[in-house]
Scaffold this active site. Structure first.
Site, mmCIF file in Angstrom:
data_model
loop_
_atom_site.group_PDB
_atom_site.id
_atom_site.type_symbol
_atom_site.label_atom_id
_atom_site.label_comp_id
_atom_site.label_asym_id
_atom_site.label_seq_id
_atom_site.Cartn_x
_atom_site.Cartn_y
_atom_site.Cartn_z
ATOM 1 N N SER A 72 48.369 48.352 40.121
ATOM 2 C CA SER A 72 48.277 48.717 41.530
ATOM 3 C C SER A 72 48.811 50.111 41.807
ATOM 4 O O SER A 72 48.318 50.799 42.705
ATOM 5 C CB SER A 72 49.028 47.692 42.388
ATOM 6 O OG SER A 72 48.405 46.432 42.310
ATOM 7 N N ASP A 95 44.213 43.869 47.370
ATOM 8 C CA ASP A 95 44.790 44.041 46.034
ATOM 9 C C ASP A 95 44.345 42.911 45.112
ATOM 10 O O ASP A 95 44.534 41.734 45.419
ATOM 11 C CB ASP A 95 46.317 44.077 46.126
ATOM 12 C CG ASP A 95 46.965 44.713 44.917
ATOM 13 O OD1 ASP A 95 46.656 44.291 43.794
ATOM 14 O OD2 ASP A 95 47.777 45.633 45.101
#
Length: 331
Positions: free
Chosen positions: A83, A42
């Site tokens: 995200s 991420d």
């Protein structure tokens, strides 16, 4: 189903090019993969990988892959994704609005790859260094308009019934409201083997391959790797073997190195490098499994870059000079 999973995930490498023959023991390009491991760093851009590579004592596991590629992470409504939308695109194959989980741009629920796999009898798993209800893992579980609906995401674990999940967020499965379901208790009623850091480390966990497994690494968000968190490589070694024994059909496993993103938000280079190196150790474990198994597709990617991180002039291997252009995501 095997070919569907293989090619849907291979499309993540939509601008990829082969640089060398596939590594020995890996599923050959164009072949059939029984298992799929999708690893998401991420917030991990190319500069983050470069910094980790320059800081490591040996080449990164990520540097050994025979195929490299790029994908375009933009959300449906913004060039700079988050995200939730980034992971939702991976999970469903559909672009969506920022902050949205498992919905298309019109707000309609879209079937995700975990649901697809489970419908065909495949085992499924989620591993993360965030809470399991955080945006990236939630995109593979939930259908919600807002990523911060943590209790609602936790409740959807009762519907999805993933075979394995490892990460933080235990508090969101324990409702303080009498009118709300105690998700943890419901999961145990459904036959889950639920454990946590309170009972002992993941490596010492007694296994029952006939039951679904949930292991909580923290009440909310797990600590940093710099603070002693060390379970991601362990989980990345453990989870594929568990899922392989859980279904004869195959499995889908998503593994997230979540805190590379958090380090970018903090503009903290040491934190960023430590998390990327920890993620790479997890990649190394998954790569070992794939090479032994010979029927596993392993894809390593990122949902976006965070921090606008760059390695500045004057840097040396022993002293990287960090540059950050923002404390948010970039395009």
């Amino acid at each position: 189903m095997r070919i569907y999973i293989y090619f849907s995930l291979l499309l993540l490498l939509s601008m990829g090019c082969s640089t060398s023959p596939p590594s020995r023991g890996m599923a050959a390009a164009g072949g059939e993969a029984r298992n799929v491991i999708l690893m998401i760093g991420d917030g991990m851009g190319l500069a983050q990988i470069t910094a980790a590579s320059l800081s490591a004592e040996a080449p990164l596991a990520m540097e050994s892959f025979p195929i490299a590629g790029l994908h375009k992470p933009q959300a449906d409504d913004d060039l700079i994704t988050d995200s939730a939308a980034g992971a939702a695109a991976f999970a469903t194959g559909v672009k969506t609005k920022k902050g949205s989980l498992g919905l298309n741009a019109k707000g309609e629920a879209v079937r995700n790859i975990v649901e697809e796999a489970e419908a065909k009898g495949y085992a499924t798993g989620i591993v993360t260094t965030a809470s399991v209800v955080h945006a990236t893992p939630a995109a593979f579980i939930a259908h919600q308009p807002f990523r911060n609906q943590y209790e609602q995401v936790a409740a959807q674990f009762l519907e999805q019934k993933v075979d394995l999940f490892i990460g933080g967020g235990r508090r969101y499965f324990l409702s303080a409201e009498p009118s709300q379901p105690n998700v943890l208790q419901e999961m145990m009623t459904q036959g889950y083997n639920i454990s946590s850091y309170l009972e002992g480390p993941l490596a010492d966990l007694p296994l029952d391959f006939n039951r679904r497994l949930g292991y909580f690494t923290a009440e909310d968000q797990p600590p940093k790797a710099q603070e002693g968190r060390d379970y991601l490589p362990v989980a990345s070694r453990f989870a594929p073997r568990f899922l392989q024994k859980h279904s004869r059909e195959g499995f889908f496993l998503m593994i997230e190195g979540a805190q590379i993103d958090w380090a970018g938000h903090d503009n903290d280079q040491d934190y960023l490098i430590a998390e990327t190196l920890d993620f790479d150790q997890a990649v190394r474990e998954a790569l070992k499994f794939a090479r032994r198994d010979k029927e596993t597709l392993l894809v390593v990617t990122a949902d976006h870059e965070t921090g606008g991180y760059s390695i500045q002039p004057g840097s040396t291997r022993d002293s990287l000079i960090a540059g950050f252009s923002t404390d948010e995501h970039t395009g």
